[in-house]
Scaffold this active site. Structure first.
Site, PDB file in Angstrom:
ATOM      1  CG  HIS A 165      -1.991  -1.035   1.187  1.00 38.19           C
ATOM      2  ND1 HIS A 165      -2.865  -1.183   0.143  1.00 38.19           N
ATOM      3  CD2 HIS A 165      -2.296  -2.022   2.068  1.00 38.19           C
ATOM      4  CE1 HIS A 165      -3.680  -2.210   0.382  1.00 38.19           C
ATOM      5  NE2 HIS A 165      -3.345  -2.738   1.552  1.00 38.19           N
ATOM      6  CG  ASP A 201      -3.000  -8.156   0.579  1.00 36.79           C
ATOM      7  OD1 ASP A 201      -2.271  -8.442   1.544  1.00 36.79           O
ATOM      8  OD2 ASP A 201      -4.051  -7.487   0.695  1.00 36.79           O
ATOM      9  CG  HIS A 203      -6.693  -5.143   1.616  1.00 36.43           C
ATOM     10  ND1 HIS A 203      -6.082  -5.959   2.550  1.00 36.43           N
ATOM     11  CD2 HIS A 203      -7.904  -4.822   2.122  1.00 36.43           C
ATOM     12  CE1 HIS A 203      -6.900  -6.115   3.591  1.00 36.43           C
ATOM     13  NE2 HIS A 203      -8.012  -5.440   3.355  1.00 36.43           N
ATOM     14  CG  ASP A 290      -5.133  -9.867   3.208  1.00 37.15           C
ATOM     15  OD1 ASP A 290      -4.878 -10.382   2.102  1.00 37.15           O
ATOM     16  OD2 ASP A 290      -4.764  -8.716   3.523  1.00 37.15           O
TER      17      ASP A 290
END
Ligand code: SP5
Ligand code: ZN
Length: 348
Positions: A165, A201, A203, A290
């Site tokens: 991120h 991931d 996200h 995740d």
């Protein structure tokens, strides 16, 4: 015979974010050191991992990935957090943003203003050792990339804090320095012509997308929960294709919440086609777990067994591959998910 080399930095265990600020309130911070303790334990039990400590200094490459001003901010703010932590005997003292820039003419220098300038959320505190620990984490990714250059086919970097991120000049999503981007930049600096990054991931890897959006030497392919439902909300949509020279070198595969193994695997196959067409010298994987069904902040419903299938698909390219740890917060099962994935990579 230990088959997959693993690199980690011991300082990864010394990062202690206590809470994230959500809707004005403190919420438990999921990005805990229990995560990598669980992974290390599972790696040791598995007998397939050759675990090594990284001592690589990453600053030189980090400064090619992130802006000078951002890194200076991270360093200075860590120093300031350290002073307060010492003065108040408060080792968990943490700095969070409060104000974000509306019209930034570049004049604001107040510490409160800078916190908002360089962070896109209130989930990513700066604490007494954040700068050094984030540099060490990026160093572990470089250590892994060095091994690829020596001919290792599969390497795993157990990085914490995670990185995908972190943008050129912004922290967020528990990330400060973009580890996978640093590994890519390292390989390019050593003469690689083409590097692909595959990010699974749950996200969207907004940071990695941001860093390479204008470039064609680094292909970025992302598969994640649809951002209209999930963090980071603003990016990860299908029409983000890259810009300028980088047009056609960024692909996003947002998937519906509650996606299970089979539908996920279909999307993985389509996403991976971009990578085989690109013929990269190296493949880097942002490996976030995740996506698992027991994940507290996820959105998908993948099984532990599926990660082995996924690892198998990635290994089948036969491209030297470094997998870099990103998210995964179901601390009881995280390690077994990583081991399942690594077994897939090793063709077990
Ligand atoms: C590397 C990585 O996986 N970063 C994830 C960052 C996502 N954080 C957003 C989590 C928000 C959960 N808090 C919402 C609280 C509702 N009670
Ligand atoms: Zn994540």
């Amino acid at each position: 015979m230990k088959e997959i080399p693993v690199y980690y930095a011991p300082s990864s265990f010394e990062h202690f974010p206590q809470y994230e600020i959500f809707n004005g309130k403190n919420d438990l911070h999921e990005e805990s050191s229990a995560r990598i303790a669980n992974i290390m334990h599972a790696l040791e039990m598995s007998g397939i991992a050759d675990i090594n400590i990284s001592t690589v200094k990453s600053l030189g490459i980090v400064e090619r990935v992130h802006s000078y001003d951002y890194i200076k901010y991270l360093k200075k703010t860590t120093e300031s957090a350290r002073e307060t932590a010492l003065a108040n005997n408060d080792p968990i003292f943490a700095i969070y943003p409060s104000v974000h820039p509306y019209n930034n003419f570049g004049h604001a220098e107040n510490a409160v203003a800078l916190r908002g300038t360089y962070a896109f959320d209130t989930y990513t505190p700066i604490m007494r050792n954040t700068y050094e620990i984030a540099l060490d984490s990026a160093g572990a990714a470089i250590a892994g990339a060095m091994l690829l250059r020596e001919g290792q086919p599969q390497v795993y970097a157990l990085t914490r804090p995670p990185g995908h991120h972190a943008e050129k000049a912004m922290m967020g999503g528990y990330c400060y320095i973009n580890n996978v981007a640093v590994a890519a930049e390292y390989l390019i600096s050593k003469g690689a012509k083409k590097v692909a990054i595959f990010d699974f991931d749950v996200h969207h890897g907004n940071g990695t997308q941001d860093i390479f959006y204008d470039r064609k030497d680094v292909l970025v392919v992302n598969i994640h929960a649809e951002p209209k439902e999930k963090f980071p909300y603003y990016t990860g949509y299908q029409d983000e294709h890259g810009n300028g020279e980088g047009e056609g070198y960024n692909f996003n595969y947002p998937l519906k919440l509650h996606t299970e193994d089979e539908a996920y695997d279909q999307a993985v196959k389509r996403a991976l086609e971009h990578i085989s067409r690109f013929c990269p010298d190296y493949l880097l994987v942002s490996a976030g777990f995740d996506t698992h069904k027991e994940e507290p902040i996820g959105g998908f419903s993948l099984s532990t067994e599926y990660y082995k299938t996924l690892g198998g698909r990635i290994a089948r390219f036969g491209i030297p591959t470094l997998s870099v740890q990103e998210g995964g917060y179901a601390t009881d099962v995280l390690g077994q998910n990583v081991v399942s994935y690594l077994k897939g990579l090793l063709g077990k």
